[in-house]
Design a protein around this motif. Structure first.
Motif, mmCIF file in Angstrom:
data_model
loop_
_atom_site.group_PDB
_atom_site.id
_atom_site.type_symbol
_atom_site.label_atom_id
_atom_site.label_comp_id
_atom_site.label_asym_id
_atom_site.label_seq_id
_atom_site.Cartn_x
_atom_site.Cartn_y
_atom_site.Cartn_z
ATOM 1 N N ASP A 252 -8.867 3.246 -1.919
ATOM 2 C CA ASP A 252 -9.430 2.768 -0.702
ATOM 3 C C ASP A 252 -9.968 3.874 0.176
ATOM 4 O OD1 ASP A 252 -10.418 0.519 0.515
ATOM 5 O OD2 ASP A 252 -8.651 1.138 2.276
ATOM 6 N N LEU B 8 -4.092 2.372 -1.936
ATOM 7 C CA LEU B 8 -4.442 2.914 -0.719
ATOM 8 C C LEU B 8 -5.152 4.095 -0.849
ATOM 9 C CD1 LEU B 8 -4.627 2.461 2.341
ATOM 10 C CD2 LEU B 8 -2.175 3.635 2.520
ATOM 11 N N PRO C 26 1.574 6.808 0.813
ATOM 12 C CA PRO C 26 0.425 5.901 0.330
ATOM 13 C C PRO C 26 0.553 5.777 -1.352
ATOM 14 C CG PRO C 26 -0.673 7.200 2.021
ATOM 15 C CD PRO C 26 0.708 7.786 1.593
ATOM 16 N N PHE D 75 0.580 -1.237 0.189
ATOM 17 C CA PHE D 75 -0.216 0.228 -0.133
ATOM 18 C C PHE D 75 0.786 1.171 -0.172
ATOM 19 C CE2 PHE D 75 -3.044 -3.181 1.655
ATOM 20 C CZ PHE D 75 -4.088 -2.942 1.016
#
Ligand code: C2E
Ligand code: MG
Ligand code: MG
Length: 616
Positions: free
Chosen positions: A202, A199, A195, A187
């Protein structure tokens, strides 16, 4: 065989015989002494055999106990017994080593002292559950030793009752680190440690759900470094990497703690801003503000391998609200906006939504102009007369005007809030106060104007600045204005915003001789108890309650109540926005003491106001 008997066998035999006669004095013995002796021998041998077996059993027991102790003490896991209040009652050596303390020192210590604060609640849940006899359960806990070093432990409550809980602690630090490492690789970008795309996608998904609940806007900023490729091609990848690392650092430093910055790959970064305003326009302003801050930070010179390098970024922005759009669509919009920024000449920020971009452009232009206005003498003060109940002039309110070279006269409603947001209100407010004080000084020389009071509006931002009282004091000294002729208008909402600060500053200014009027009174939610504690001189009935007088029953009651309340607090009451004789007459009938409004005069430039004085 008898010869092999011990020397005292004879004595034994004699004893046996006498014992026999004593036991059966009236009977003749059926057993001879030898038979008896034999029997005793048999018993003796049996006894010895039993003893031997016992000794062997004992030795085996000891050995097994030793083995158990070894197993217990040196097991690869820690064993602890906690009493019902969570104190360590027993712990094996491995457990003590895990907790990093001498065993003796651990006894009676609270186990929670070794649990990391973030995991305390989870641990307590497990522990109290175990005390109540819940099923065996386990947790992965972050732990912390007395010396501050941390480790991870899997803790199983293996046996419990109402008074004690037995816990098995297994050190899983290595496993956890391996997991973290894997997570990090999956990630995070290894170069910048930011990140990665996966990531941030998300997180964006989660941010949309949060926005759906909170009704706050968020924003996505898509950044692309403008000169990265050239640098990479001419100075090599190592130098290119250095630029990326430094850019990542600068972007992160420009953000608040809750914002996310990710590296998408190459020289592309994505910034996710959450919890912006609940109003779209304000959220756009906030997002642009952050974007501009990043853009400026990135355009500062870089020192790469001993040489200075300049770089800039093109930034595309898009707002998100609730779950109106998908993660993919938003990323596409931000990306498209970034290309617009590139097309617009790079080193700039563009919004995806054209209407939003236009609105922000207008604002930007206004801000640039206002900055120029402040420095370039385009600000004017107008004076609106205030009269008493016999229509005699008693003073004026100073009202700001901006004489824009192209747009003509701009009213304060169009620029005061912008000035507040950009802090331009600080120099503007200082100019207003100085100009007003110069005027007070000028009026003090003529008998017709000596007693006039001049009211000045002070905005929240201006009033809250730490040096405000000193600033006013300095202006009074520099201009030589009589503080008794100056009245500061504050609004209800700003007074209540920080009562402590307001209280202190108002009293300090009052001590200088300055008066206070509470502007737009009735529109806020003043608490009477605060009002009585503030050194006020006047309440100003808001225009909204005056405009429908005398016909609107509610407004009539409100106006009347404000007047009565003012009087009972020993304050003057002035009505603003008085436009008709009927309004004035109603207010006069209810004992209002002063008026301001178009009925008497509009706000006037100084020359016209002065003419008014001579015709009085
Ligand atoms: P305010 O302090 O409540 O000022 C009264 C406003 O009502 C003024 O608007 C004034 O022109 C207007 N007005 C006065 N009499 C009448 C009337 O009879 N009918 C109508 N319809 N309007 C009337 P203006 O000058 O546009 O100022 C608007 C607001 O801008 C002021 O409200 C004040 O909050 C702010 N402002 C003005 N000058 C300054 C300043 O120097 N500093 C700060 N911080 N704010 C200022
Ligand atoms: Mg005012
Ligand atoms: Mg007002």
């Amino acid at each position: 065989m008898s010869s092999k008997l011990a020397p005292n066998a004879e004595i034994l035999r004699a004893d046996a015989e006498s014992a026999l006669t004593q036991a059966r004095p009236d009977q003749t013995s059926t057993l001879s002494a030898d038979e008896l002796l034999h029997e005793i021998r048999v018993h003796q041998i049996e006894l010895e055999t039993q003893n031997e077996a016992l000794r062997q059993a004992q030795a085996a027991l000891e050995e097994s106990r030793d083995r158990y102790v070894d197993l217990y003490e040196f097991a690869p896991v820690g064993y602890l017994t906690l009493d019902s209040s969570g104190l360590i009652a027993e712990i094996n050596l491995t457990g003590a080593a895990l907790l990093g303390e001498d065993r003796q020192r651990l006894l009676k210590r609270r186990f929670t002292r070794f649990v990391a604060p973030d995991d305390l609640d989870r641990w307590r849940g497990l522990f109290f559950g175990a005390l109540q006899g819940w099923e065996r359960s386990s947790l992965d806990l972050a732990m912390r030793r007395g010396d501050g070093t941390g480790f991870y432990a899997r803790s199983d409550c293996v046996g419990s009752g109402p008074s004690a809980v037995r816990v098995v602690l297994a050190d899983i630090t290595e496993r956890k680190h391996a997991e973290e490492e894997i997570h990090h690789l999956a990630f995070y970008d290894p170069l910048t440690e930011l990140p990665n795309r996966r990531l941030v996608q998300d997180r964006l998904g989660r941010a949309l759900a949060i926005s759906n609940r909170s009704r706050h806007y968020g924003a996505l900023l898509f950044l692309d470094l403008d000169n990265f490729k050239t640098l990479n091609d001419t100075r090599g990848h190592d130098v290119g990497d250095q630029l990326l690392i430094e850019s990542a650092r600068r972007i992160s430093a420009s953000l608040r703690a809750g914002d996310t910055v990710a590296r998408l790959g190459g020289d592309e970064f994505l910034v996710l801003l959450e919890g912006l305003s609940t109003e779209m326009q304000d959220a756009a302003v906030q997002a642009r503000h952050v974007g501009e801050k990043i853009r400026e930070a990135l355009s500062e010179p870089y020192l790469l391998a001993g040489r200075e390098f300049r770089c800039a970024a093109s930034i595309g922005a898009t707002l998100f609200f609730a779950e109106a759009e998908s993660v993919e669509t938003l990323l596409k919009h931000a990306d498209l906006a970034m290309y617009k920024a590139k097309d617009a000449g790079r080193n700039t920020l563009r919004f995806f939504d054209p209407a939003m971009q236009t609105a922000l452009d207008v604002r930007s232009a206004l801000e640039t102009d206002l900055r120029r206005a402040t420095e370039g003498g385009q600000l004017r003060l107008y004076y609106q007369p205030q009269v008493d109940n016999a229509s005699r002039l008693i003073g004026a309110e100073a009202l700001l005007r901006w004489e824009h070279p192209e747009r003509g006269m701009v009213m304060p409603g169009s620029f005061i809030s912008l000035a507040e947001e950009t802090s331009l209100i600080l120099p503007i407010g200082e100019w207003v106060l100085t100009t007003a004080c110069v005027q007070i000084k000028a009026w003090s020389t003529a008998s017709a104007t000596r007693d006039l009071k001049l009211a000045v509006n002070v905005s929240a931002r201006q009033f809250r600045q730490p040096g405000f009282v000193d600033q006013v004091r300095k202006i009074l000294t520099q201009t030589g204005a009589n503080p008794q002729s100056l009245k500061i208008e504050l609004t209800e909402s700003m007074v209540l915003d920080d009562v402590g600060d307001t209280f202190e500053k108002m009293h300090a200014l009052k001590a200088l001789g300055i008066g206070f009027s509470l502007d737009d009174f009735g529109t806020g939610s003043s608490s009477l108890s605060y009002l009585t504690r503030l050194p006020l001189d006047q309440l100003k009935i808001d225009r909204s309650f005056v405009v429908n007088l005398p016909d609107d029953r509610n407004d009539a009651i409100i106006a009347q109540t404000i007047i009565t309340m003012g009087k009972s607090l020993g304050l003057d009451v002035i009505a603003e926005g008085v436009e008709t004789e009927a309004q004035r007459e109603f207010l006069d009938r209810h004992d209002c003491s002063a008026y301001q409004g178009y009925l008497f005069s509009r706000p006037l430039p100084l020359a016209e106001f002065s003419r008014l004085l001579t015709t009085e």
